[in-house]
Design a protein around this motif. Structure first.
Motif, PDB file in Angstrom:
ATOM      1  N   TYR A 247       0.831  -1.204   0.000  1.00 55.34           N
ATOM      2  CA  TYR A 247       0.000   0.000   0.000  1.00 55.34           C
ATOM      3  C   TYR A 247       0.866   1.255   0.000  1.00 55.34           C
ATOM      4  O   TYR A 247       0.623   2.193  -0.773  1.00 55.34           O
ATOM      5  CB  TYR A 247      -0.922   0.004   1.219  1.00 55.34           C
ATOM      6  CG  TYR A 247      -1.743   1.271   1.335  1.00 55.34           C
ATOM      7  CD1 TYR A 247      -2.904   1.438   0.595  1.00 55.34           C
ATOM      8  CD2 TYR A 247      -1.334   2.314   2.170  1.00 55.34           C
ATOM      9  CE1 TYR A 247      -3.650   2.608   0.687  1.00 55.34           C
ATOM     10  CE2 TYR A 247      -2.062   3.485   2.268  1.00 55.34           C
ATOM     11  CZ  TYR A 247      -3.218   3.627   1.525  1.00 55.34           C
ATOM     12  OH  TYR A 247      -3.950   4.790   1.607  1.00 55.34           O
ATOM     13  N   ARG A 248       1.897   1.267   0.837  1.00 49.86           N
ATOM     14  CA  ARG A 248       2.773   2.443   0.894  1.00 49.86           C
ATOM     15  C   ARG A 248       3.534   2.643  -0.419  1.00 49.86           C
ATOM     16  O   ARG A 248       3.750   3.770  -0.866  1.00 49.86           O
ATOM     17  CB  ARG A 248       3.734   2.318   2.076  1.00 49.86           C
ATOM     18  CG  ARG A 248       3.050   2.510   3.431  1.00 49.86           C
ATOM     19  CD  ARG A 248       4.065   2.618   4.549  1.00 49.86           C
ATOM     20  NE  ARG A 248       4.749   1.353   4.801  1.00 49.86           N
ATOM     21  CZ  ARG A 248       4.362   0.475   5.719  1.00 49.86           C
ATOM     22  NH1 ARG A 248       3.287   0.708   6.457  1.00 49.86           N
ATOM     23  NH2 ARG A 248       5.049  -0.651   5.904  1.00 49.86           N
ATOM     24  N   ARG A 249       3.910   1.536  -1.042  1.00 49.12           N
ATOM     25  CA  ARG A 249       4.655   1.616  -2.292  1.00 49.12           C
ATOM     26  C   ARG A 249       3.771   2.079  -3.451  1.00 49.12           C
ATOM     27  O   ARG A 249       4.221   2.787  -4.350  1.00 49.12           O
ATOM     28  CB  ARG A 249       5.257   0.244  -2.599  1.00 49.12           C
ATOM     29  CG  ARG A 249       6.227   0.212  -3.757  1.00 49.12           C
ATOM     30  CD  ARG A 249       6.942  -1.114  -3.843  1.00 49.12           C
ATOM     31  NE  ARG A 249       6.065  -2.233  -4.179  1.00 49.12           N
ATOM     32  CZ  ARG A 249       5.673  -3.182  -3.346  1.00 49.12           C
ATOM     33  NH1 ARG A 249       6.076  -3.177  -2.086  1.00 49.12           N
ATOM     34  NH2 ARG A 249       4.884  -4.167  -3.745  1.00 49.12           N
ATOM     35  N   LEU A 250       2.488   1.709  -3.409  1.00 43.34           N
ATOM     36  CA  LEU A 250       1.578   1.982  -4.526  1.00 43.34           C
ATOM     37  C   LEU A 250       0.355   2.787  -4.081  1.00 43.34           C
ATOM     38  O   LEU A 250      -0.738   2.623  -4.599  1.00 43.34           O
ATOM     39  CB  LEU A 250       1.116   0.651  -5.155  1.00 43.34           C
ATOM     40  CG  LEU A 250       2.221  -0.259  -5.683  1.00 43.34           C
ATOM     41  CD1 LEU A 250       1.643  -1.591  -6.156  1.00 43.34           C
ATOM     42  CD2 LEU A 250       2.988   0.410  -6.813  1.00 43.34           C
ATOM     43  N   GLU A 251       0.556   3.678  -3.122  1.00 46.10           N
ATOM     44  CA  GLU A 251      -0.566   4.405  -2.528  1.00 46.10           C
ATOM     45  C   GLU A 251      -1.354   5.208  -3.557  1.00 46.10           C
ATOM     46  O   GLU A 251      -2.548   5.426  -3.399  1.00 46.10           O
ATOM     47  CB  GLU A 251      -0.059   5.327  -1.419  1.00 46.10           C
ATOM     48  CG  GLU A 251      -1.157   5.951  -0.591  1.00 46.10           C
ATOM     49  CD  GLU A 251      -0.638   6.630   0.663  1.00 46.10           C
ATOM     50  OE1 GLU A 251      -1.437   7.300   1.331  1.00 46.10           O
ATOM     51  OE2 GLU A 251       0.572   6.484   0.964  1.00 46.10           O
ATOM     52  N   GLU A 252      -0.686   5.637  -4.630  1.00 40.71           N
ATOM     53  CA  GLU A 252      -1.373   6.405  -5.662  1.00 40.71           C
ATOM     54  C   GLU A 252      -2.457   5.585  -6.355  1.00 40.71           C
ATOM     55  O   GLU A 252      -3.414   6.139  -6.899  1.00 40.71           O
ATOM     56  CB  GLU A 252      -0.355   6.889  -6.697  1.00 40.71           C
ATOM     57  CG  GLU A 252      -0.876   7.920  -7.666  1.00 40.71           C
ATOM     58  CD  GLU A 252       0.215   8.411  -8.608  1.00 40.71           C
ATOM     59  OE1 GLU A 252       0.791   7.574  -9.336  1.00 40.71           O
ATOM     60  OE2 GLU A 252       0.497   9.623  -8.602  1.00 40.71           O
ATOM     61  N   ASP A 253      -2.316   4.254  -6.320  1.00 47.85           N
ATOM     62  CA  ASP A 253      -3.281   3.376  -6.991  1.00 47.85           C
ATOM     63  C   ASP A 253      -4.263   2.711  -6.027  1.00 47.85           C
ATOM     64  O   ASP A 253      -5.290   2.194  -6.475  1.00 47.85           O
ATOM     65  CB  ASP A 253      -2.542   2.265  -7.746  1.00 47.85           C
ATOM     66  CG  ASP A 253      -1.903   2.764  -9.027  1.00 47.85           C
ATOM     67  OD1 ASP A 253      -2.567   2.713 -10.068  1.00 47.85           O
ATOM     68  OD2 ASP A 253      -0.745   3.218  -8.981  1.00 47.85           O
ATOM     69  N   MET A 254      -3.961   2.679  -4.743  1.00 49.43           N
ATOM     70  CA  MET A 254      -4.750   1.922  -3.784  1.00 49.43           C
ATOM     71  C   MET A 254      -5.708   2.831  -3.013  1.00 49.43           C
ATOM     72  O   MET A 254      -5.316   3.898  -2.535  1.00 49.43           O
ATOM     73  CB  MET A 254      -3.839   1.193  -2.792  1.00 49.43           C
ATOM     74  CG  MET A 254      -2.883   0.207  -3.443  1.00 49.43           C
ATOM     75  SD  MET A 254      -3.731  -1.196  -4.195  1.00 49.43           S
ATOM     76  CE  MET A 254      -3.047  -1.135  -5.861  1.00 49.43           C
ATOM     77  N   ASP A 255      -6.972   2.391  -2.858  1.00 45.38           N
ATOM     78  CA  ASP A 255      -7.979   3.205  -2.179  1.00 45.38           C
ATOM     79  C   ASP A 255      -8.027   2.956  -0.669  1.00 45.38           C
ATOM     80  O   ASP A 255      -8.295   3.878   0.090  1.00 45.38           O
ATOM     81  CB  ASP A 255      -9.361   2.930  -2.788  1.00 45.38           C
ATOM     82  CG  ASP A 255      -9.458   3.432  -4.226  1.00 45.38           C
ATOM     83  OD1 ASP A 255      -9.733   4.619  -4.409  1.00 45.38           O
ATOM     84  OD2 ASP A 255      -9.243   2.619  -5.149  1.00 45.38           O
ATOM     85  N   ILE A 256      -7.788   1.713  -0.254  1.00 45.45           N
ATOM     86  CA  ILE A 256      -7.836   1.380   1.176  1.00 45.45           C
ATOM     87  C   ILE A 256      -6.714   0.399   1.496  1.00 45.45           C
ATOM     88  O   ILE A 256      -6.431  -0.513   0.713  1.00 45.45           O
ATOM     89  CB  ILE A 256      -9.202   0.760   1.571  1.00 45.45           C
ATOM     90  CG1 ILE A 256     -10.274   1.851   1.677  1.00 45.45           C
ATOM     91  CG2 ILE A 256      -9.112   0.009   2.897  1.00 45.45           C
ATOM     92  CD1 ILE A 256     -11.607   1.362   2.189  1.00 45.45           C
ATOM     93  N   ASN A 257      -6.084   0.595   2.652  1.00 50.88           N
ATOM     94  CA  ASN A 257      -5.054  -0.314   3.135  1.00 50.88           C
ATOM     95  C   ASN A 257      -5.666  -1.301   4.118  1.00 50.88           C
ATOM     96  O   ASN A 257      -5.879  -0.981   5.287  1.00 50.88           O
ATOM     97  CB  ASN A 257      -3.928   0.459   3.817  1.00 50.88           C
ATOM     98  CG  ASN A 257      -2.859  -0.466   4.372  1.00 50.88           C
ATOM     99  OD1 ASN A 257      -2.734  -1.613   3.945  1.00 50.88           O
ATOM    100  ND2 ASN A 257      -2.088   0.032   5.340  1.00 50.88           N
ATOM    101  N   CYS A 258      -5.943  -2.520   3.644  1.00 46.82           N
ATOM    102  CA  CYS A 258      -6.459  -3.562   4.535  1.00 46.82           C
ATOM    103  C   CYS A 258      -5.337  -4.214   5.341  1.00 46.82           C
ATOM    104  O   CYS A 258      -5.602  -5.038   6.215  1.00 46.82           O
ATOM    105  CB  CYS A 258      -7.202  -4.616   3.729  1.00 46.82           C
ATOM    106  SG  CYS A 258      -8.587  -3.969   2.764  1.00 46.82           S
ATOM    107  N   GLY A 259      -4.095  -3.836   5.063  1.00 51.33           N
ATOM    108  CA  GLY A 259      -2.970  -4.333   5.836  1.00 51.33           C
ATOM    109  C   GLY A 259      -3.002  -3.896   7.278  1.00 51.33           C
ATOM    110  O   GLY A 259      -2.284  -4.463   8.117  1.00 51.33           O
ATOM    111  N   THR A 260      -3.832  -2.898   7.608  1.00 51.36           N
ATOM    112  CA  THR A 260      -3.969  -2.484   9.005  1.00 51.36           C
ATOM    113  C   THR A 260      -4.515  -3.618   9.873  1.00 51.36           C
ATOM    114  O   THR A 260      -4.298  -3.625  11.096  1.00 51.36           O
ATOM    115  CB  THR A 260      -4.892  -1.263   9.108  1.00 51.36           C
ATOM    116  OG1 THR A 260      -6.137  -1.545   8.444  1.00 51.36           O
ATOM    117  CG2 THR A 260      -4.261  -0.037   8.462  1.00 51.36           C
TER     118      THR A 260
END
Length: 515
Positions: free
Chosen positions: A453-466
């Motif tokens: 998510y951090r690497r591709l944040e521009e493309d990702m809407d939500i970080n489910c890694g939390t």
């Protein structure tokens, strides 16, 4: 199969179910690592998302993850060993389909408390989440023309039509050199018709060449489409060729735009939301974070009266019994099995494809040993509620609740079928980092892990890694996804829309013979 609440973190690993004989590495694990509560140390390096033997596993014994068999030990596997495709064999095994045994009706949210979004209500009562003018080609030979027409409508030329999201071309590689009748042609035509009448199109133009097998007249007649104020058609050989058809097409779209622009958003119930569920670039965390979180969002959506379309038939194979058991009826369960049998016994016999065991290199690198393991996570996107109906590719979806549509696992083809069936939003989970958009509907990208998510944040809407990081629960992220669905359906742009993705993802399923 309960997959949402049983996992426990033990040091660098995750135990997903008490009955499992493998653990999942939460982080990269080195040789000789101690795992709390275990009498062994790791016997090899294990990448994050991959599996470790929780105990000694004998050759031929089932490999069990989430209390589901995902393969069999190819050799004796000592406790603490790295478990992956090198020592896991893929083979068929008997499954109890128990049709409708676990069916429980959905408990709906009272109407007074039902969630809403700001939608565009069409004259026939259907609700749109976006407002495009679409241009379809009947055949690859008219693909350049439809793209040239769409390209003419730059943001500057659309400035006078602020309620129109854009003019988009839907070109493809089919329409000729194929069977004249039968399922391949029927499939192409119902896919095109599903787009032509999609609620997210405020006007449609269809352009044919003239000598193709997918004749414009045949398309209109078989799909009950008619020329009218919001549907215009051209045949290049009758209109005067490439340049004149482009000019005529631009003029036709200019006539469609004022009417398409006469819309406004207003609050509508969430029951008007139909979400296509996708996953791509899956990894070992897909079944732990993003997929069950999306499943939690689907459970909320269904309780609020909405519809979710689970698809990708090769990616539920091996766990299809978990769907037939909660089917609304035996007939629904048998429909699903009929589609699986078609894939196994007719469509893919002898081919090196997913349903026959082999997953993609990206899935392998992400920790998935075979299709059974991938299916285990993929099916979780559908949540825990009942399976209400099964559809063939691109058939109109009319049943509320969780439904299944038969599609390949290839995301653009699968999403095209869902949109043709009426999906007005796509929710897409990814572990490796798939880049995807699908005009004329918005797509939400859900990351399975925080590093990606951090690497591709521009493309990702939500970080489910939390979820994996211990910051949030599956239910909390599921609520976030549901609320984002509502905001996006109301007009908030998704990351893929902001990047301009979606112009090349109209890919009808090609199942026939080329000649």
């Amino acid at each position: 199969m309960e997959t949402r609440h049983e996992k426990s973190i033990i040091g660098p690993c995750i135990r997903l179910h008490p009955a499992d004989n493998v653990l999942v590495a939460r982080i990269n694990v080195g040789i000789g690592a101690q795992v709390p509560g275990q009498t062994w140390t790791t016997r090899g390096q294990v990448p994050a998302g991959h599996k470790i033997a929780a105990r000694a596993i004998r050759a031929g014994e089932p490999i069990v993850k989430y209390n589901v068999c995902i393969g069999f030990a190819a050799t004796d596997i000592p406790a603490g060993s790295y478990v992956h495709s090198h020592n896991v064999s893929f083979q068929e095994y008997e499954r109890d389909y128990a049709h409708a045994r676990d069916y429980v009706p959905v408990e709906p949210v009272p109407a007074a408390r039902q969630a809403t979004f700001d939608g565009i209500v069409r004259a026939d009562g259907r609700v749109a989440t976006r407002n495009y003018v679409g241009i379809l080609s009947t055949v690859n030979c008219s693909a350049t023309v439809v793209r040239k027409i769409a390209d003419w409508f730059t943001p500057e030329r659309l400035a006078d039509f602020p309620n129109v999201d854009g003019v988009v071309a839907f070109s493809h590689s089919l329409g000729c050199g194929m069977e004249m009748t039968g399922e391949p042609m029927d499939l192409l035509r119902r896919t095109m018709a599903g787009y032509a009448r999609h609620a997210n199109l405020g006007g449609t133009l269809i352009v044919g060449l003239g000598c193709e097998r997918n004749q414009l007249k045949g398309l209109l007649e078989t799909q009950s489409l008619e020329d009218g104020p919001l549907l215009r058609t051209f045949v290049m050989q009758d209109t005067g060729g490439t340049r004149k058809t482009i000019e005529a097409g631009i003029a036709a779209v200019m006539e469609l735009l004022p009417e398409a622009n006469r819309v406004e958003r207003r609050p509508v119930p969430a029951s008007h939301l139909t979400v296509g569920l996708q996953c791509g670039g899956s990894d070992g965390f897909s079944s732990i974070t993003a997929n069950p979180a999306l499943g939690a969002a689907v459970d909320l959506l269904v309780r609020h009266g909405g519809t979710a379309i689970l698809s990708e038939t090769p990616e539920i194979y091996g766990v299809e019994h978990t769907l037939t058991r909660r089917a609304a009826s035996r007939a629904v369960g048998e429909k699903l099995l009929e589609r699986v049998r078609w894939w196994k016994e007719e469509y893919s016999v002898g081919r090196d494809v997913q349903i026959n065991g082999q997953v993609s290199p990206g899935n392998q690198m992400g920790g998935l040993a075979n299709i059974f393991e991938k299916s285990l996570g993929s099916s979780m996107k559908g949540g825990t509620g009942p399976l209400m109906e099964v559809y063939r590719y691109a058939e109109p979806v009319t049943q509320k609740g969780l439904v299944f549509m038969d599609t390949p696992g290839y995301d653009p083809v699968s999403a095209t079928g869902q949109i043709a069936g009426g999906a007005n939003l796509i929710a897409f989970t990814t572990g490796r980092g798939s880049m995807f958009g699908a005009k004329p509907v918005p797509s939400l990208k859900l990351a399975t892990n925080s590093p990606m998510y951090r690497r591709l944040e521009e493309d990702m809407d939500i970080n489910c890694g939390t979820i994996l990081d211990g910051e949030k629960t599956i239910e909390q992220v599921g609520e976030e996804i549901f609320q984002l669905m509502l905001r996006t359906a109301s007009g908030q742009p998704s990351k893929s829309e902001m990047l301009g993705l979606g112009d090349n993802e109209f890919v009808p399923w090609h199942i026939g013979i080329m000649s």
